[in-house]
Every structure is written in C-alpha cells, then in structure tokens.
Design an enzyme around this catalytic site. Structure first.
Site, PDB file in Angstrom:
ATOM      1  CE  LYS A   9     -12.864  -3.710   0.153  1.00  0.00           C
ATOM      2  NZ  LYS A   9     -13.633  -4.100   1.333  1.00  0.00           N
ATOM      3  CE  LYS A  31      -4.156  -1.900   2.160  1.00  0.00           C
ATOM      4  NZ  LYS A  31      -4.933  -1.988   3.415  1.00  0.00           N
ATOM      5  CE  LYS A  89      -5.738  -8.239  -1.698  1.00  0.00           C
ATOM      6  NZ  LYS A  89      -5.732  -7.714  -0.330  1.00  0.00           N
TER       7      LYS A  89
HETATM    8  P1  TYM Z   1     -10.750  -6.070   3.691  1.00  0.00           P
HETATM    9  O1  TYM Z   1     -11.942  -5.212   3.690  1.00  0.00           O
HETATM   10  O2  TYM Z   1      -9.591  -5.649   2.844  1.00  0.00           O
HETATM   11  O3  TYM Z   1     -11.134  -7.556   3.282  1.00  0.00           O
HETATM   12  C1  TYM Z   1     -12.207  -8.236   3.912  1.00  0.00           C
HETATM   13  C2  TYM Z   1     -11.975  -9.735   3.862  1.00  0.00           C
HETATM   14  O4  TYM Z   1     -11.921 -10.212   2.513  1.00  0.00           O
HETATM   15  C3  TYM Z   1     -10.740 -10.992   2.335  1.00  0.00           C
HETATM   16  N1  TYM Z   1     -10.282 -10.787   0.955  1.00  0.00           N
HETATM   17  C4  TYM Z   1     -10.002 -11.764   0.080  1.00  0.00           C
HETATM   18  N2  TYM Z   1     -10.058 -13.101   0.181  1.00  0.00           N
HETATM   19  C5  TYM Z   1      -9.717 -13.832  -0.922  1.00  0.00           C
HETATM   20  N3  TYM Z   1      -9.333 -13.279  -2.102  1.00  0.00           N
HETATM   21  C6  TYM Z   1      -9.267 -11.932  -2.243  1.00  0.00           C
HETATM   22  N4  TYM Z   1      -8.911 -11.394  -3.394  1.00  0.00           N
HETATM   23  C7  TYM Z   1      -9.607 -11.119  -1.122  1.00  0.00           C
HETATM   24  N5  TYM Z   1      -9.655  -9.775  -0.920  1.00  0.00           N
HETATM   25  C8  TYM Z   1     -10.066  -9.603   0.352  1.00  0.00           C
HETATM   26  C9  TYM Z   1      -9.751 -10.418   3.337  1.00  0.00           C
HETATM   27  O5  TYM Z   1      -8.731 -11.354   3.633  1.00  0.00           O
HETATM   28  C10 TYM Z   1     -10.642 -10.142   4.512  1.00  0.00           C
HETATM   29  O6  TYM Z   1     -10.842 -11.311   5.276  1.00  0.00           O
HETATM   30  N6  TYM Z   1      -7.617  -6.133   7.467  1.00  0.00           N
HETATM   31  C11 TYM Z   1      -8.940  -6.685   7.173  1.00  0.00           C
HETATM   32  C12 TYM Z   1     -10.034  -5.998   7.953  1.00  0.00           C
HETATM   33  C13 TYM Z   1      -9.927  -6.170   9.445  1.00  0.00           C
HETATM   34  C14 TYM Z   1     -10.021  -7.399  10.155  1.00  0.00           C
HETATM   35  C15 TYM Z   1      -9.909  -7.041  11.532  1.00  0.00           C
HETATM   36  C16 TYM Z   1     -10.180  -8.720   9.791  1.00  0.00           C
HETATM   37  C17 TYM Z   1      -9.764  -5.166  10.348  1.00  0.00           C
HETATM   38  N7  TYM Z   1      -9.751  -5.694  11.618  1.00  0.00           N
HETATM   39  C18 TYM Z   1      -9.952  -8.015  12.524  1.00  0.00           C
HETATM   40  C19 TYM Z   1     -10.209  -9.673  10.790  1.00  0.00           C
HETATM   41  C20 TYM Z   1     -10.107  -9.328  12.137  1.00  0.00           C
HETATM   42  C21 TYM Z   1      -9.186  -6.630   5.671  1.00  0.00           C
HETATM   43  O7  TYM Z   1      -8.384  -7.099   4.949  1.00  0.00           O
HETATM   44  O8  TYM Z   1     -10.315  -6.131   5.224  1.00  0.00           O
END
Ligand code: TYM
Length: 325
Positions: A194, A111, A191
């Site tokens: 968003k 990022k 990957k």
């Molecule tokens: P975020 O919003 O980026 O993603 C949400 C969830 O979607 C999964 N994900 C994917 N899985 C498979 N293939 C992909 N291309 C893909 N893109 C996204 C992410 O692994 C995630 O599970 N950091 C976290 C948000 C967070 C969180 C937490 C998660 C904040 N606090 C505490 C667990 C526990 C995140 O990546 O959000």
C-alpha cells in the site's frame, strides 16, 4: 484451542498481496483455532496519513475483512485503538527491547529511507507494539506474509527477555506463512505494498484485474514467446498459487517450461481465477458497505471481548514487573 492473532493496517485498500500472503490463511484458520483479528490503526499512524480519513478507512478495512470471509461467529474482529491496553503493554515491552534490534529492522530501514524528513519514534517502535498486540492475548500463532517474519523473530526475542527477567508470563509466537508469502508489485520489483502504491486491490473489478495483470512483469527468462520460462521465478505464477487449483498450476508450470503457453494466456487463466474467488467477496463487500451499523456492532463486540482478555494479561505483566497495586 490454541490462539491465533493477526493484524492489518487501515492505511489503504487491502490488496492481492494481503489476501494471498495473510487473509486467505486468516479465513482458513478460523475453523481450527481461536482467532483474534485486528485492524491496527495505532500502527497506521506511524507514517504520514490524513486524520480526517482514518475513521472511514478503518471501517472500510473491517468491512473488507468480513467480506473476505472473517466470520464473527467463529473469530473476534476489533479495532486496535478500542483496546488501549495495547499501548501500555508496548511500553512495558519497550523497557526490555534493545534499541539496536529496532534499528536493524528491514521495514524500519525501508520506510525511513522513503521518508527521511519525518522518521518518528513511533516508526522505530512499530515492532514493539506488534509484539504487544500478539502477547496481550498470549497468541501462539500469527498468520502473516514473509515481510513480517523478522518482526516476529523480534517478538520472540522480546518475550524471551521479558520472561528471563520477570518470570514465564508469555509464550513465544510462531508465524504461519502461506504458499504465496511474498507477492511482488505488478512491476515485478518491490513487494506489493500500500505504501509503495504498486498494488492490485483485492476488490478490483474483473476489468481492473485484467488491466493490472496484463502489464504485470513475468519471469525474465521469457524474452520471446519460444523461450522456456521458470515459474518459480515468476510473480504471476506465485499469484496462481493462491487462486488456481493445484492440478492446473502444474499444467501451466509444465507448459511454461516447455514454452507451449505464452505469458498472455497464462495471465488470462489467472485473471479468470482471481475473479472467480473475488466476485463473491466484492458482492459481500458492497452489501456490507450499505450496512455500516452491522460492521460497527461486530467491532464493538470484538473490542469488548478483547478488553476483558487484555485486562487480565496486562495485570499479570504488571504484577510480574512489580508495579504498585
Ligand atoms: P500490513 O497491513 O502491512 O499487511 C497485512 C498482512 O499482509 C501481508 N502482506 C503481504 N503478504 C505477501 N505479499 C505481499 N506483497 C504482502 N504485503 C503485505 C503482511 O505480511 C501482513 O501479514 N505489521 C503488520 C500489521 C500488524 C500485525 C500485528 C500482524 C500489526 N500488529 C500483530 C500480526 C500480528 C503488517 O504488516 O500489516
């Protein structure tokens, strides 16, 4: 019942990677665990964003989660910033987190490379806030995609350091991964994400799904129709793992390896199966979108419940660290 916690950022529409990697598991786990799910808006502000759009996007993400099958009778759903204890525990955790560990996080490196002019302390600290999210509820399991495994390793490290210094307060959280733990974007390169903008939205219509899928990159071995493919190296096949019944998956894998089916037809099957799963979710979304007060009520009840758990756990952490009372 053991506790599960997970979160999703309201930084854009949920996409098929989110659904396949995480949300499908969120829904499944509601029946087996005490689940707490969070729209993580404090995390969303670690990268450039439009403040005027944040409230709408937050409500919209909560609406999508309910539409996808999060059931407020079974699980707790809330918005992170409604429970400010998250930031206080993050501060406490900051003081046991080595800076070097944060600097080597892959997501921070990616990022910050995409946005060199505005690398904030918040972006570096993102995984500490994530550890605090989970530990504020002493959750032991965290359904996420593969990209979050490194953050969870760091959460465990933070817990170990905290517990070693201040006594056994927190459990070490474990990830729960899905069979489609890493969905690539339709370009087959990075990957699906968003922030990269290579997504297939979870709420896309049947036409939009097909428009996206038909351009989607498949396994590189299939240059011509008669070349045998390798499903294990194909992003389209990874998506099949979430939407296509197992027997049909096996049939498609064999046909791909024998080159008796083309990628176009394999994608047609996938498009139909995605639509079968997503059509009812789209319908529920549109219905709930017209009743924002229902979503707001769910979030308010969720936040109230979370504040009471969070207050107790935070008090325990503060006492362990020796704060004046
Ligand atoms: P975020 O919003 O980026 O993603 C949400 C969830 O979607 C999964 N994900 C994917 N899985 C498979 N293939 C992909 N291309 C893909 N893109 C996204 C992410 O692994 C995630 O599970 N950091 C976290 C948000 C967070 C969180 C937490 C998660 C904040 N606090 C505490 C667990 C526990 C995140 O990546 O959000």
């Amino acid at each position: 019942m053991k506790r599960v916690f997970s979160g999703i950022q309201p930084s854009g529409e949920a996409h098929l990677g989110n659904y396949a990697g995480a949300l499908k598991n969120w829904v499944r786990l509601q029946d087996e665990y005490e689940c707490i799910y969070c729209v993580v808006d404090y995390h969303a502000v670690t990268q450039p964003y439009e403040s005027a759009e944040l409230p709408g996007k937050t409500l919209d993400m909560a609406t999508s989660l309910l539409a996808a099958g999060i059931d407020p009778e079974k699980a707790t759903l809330f918005v992170q910033s409604a429970v400010p204890e998250h930031t206080e525990l993050a501060w406490l955790f900051n003081c046991v987190t080595p800076l070097g560990e944060l600097e080597r996080m892959t997501q921070f490196k990616d990022k910050s490379a995409r946005n060199r002019k505005n690398i904030t302390a918040g972006l570096l600290d993102y995984p500490v806030l994530q550890a605090a999210d989970i530990m504020l509820y002493k959750a032991e399991y965290v359904p996420v995609g593969e990209d979050q495994v490194q953050h969870l390793e760091l959460s465990r490290e933070i817990v170990r350091r905290f517990n070693t210094r201040y006594g056994d307060v927190f459990p070490e959280p474990q990830p729960i991964l899905s069979t489609a733990k890493r969905i690539l974007g339709l370009d087959g390169q990075a990957k699906m994400s968003k922030s990269i903008g290579n997504t297939l939205p979870m709420l896309a219509t049947a036409e939009e799904i097909w428009d996206g899928l038909k351009t989607g990159v498949t396994c590189s071995k299939r240059v011509r129709l008669k070349d045998p493919g390798e499903p294990d190296e194909c992003n389209i096949f990874t998506i099949h793992k979430t939407f296509t019944p197992e027997e049909k998956q096996m049939e498609l894998a064999t046909a791909c390896r024998e080159a008796s089916i083309g990628c176009f037809d394999c994608k047609k099957v996938l498009a139909a199966n995605i639509d079968e799963t997503m059509a009812p979710i789209r319908e529920r979304y549109l219905e709930l979108k017209g009743k924002p007060e229902v979503v707001r009520e769910v979030l308010a009840a969720g936040a109230a419940r979370c504040r009471s758990i969070a207050g107790e756990v935070l008090a325990e952490a503060r006492a362990a660290m020796g704060f004046f009372k």
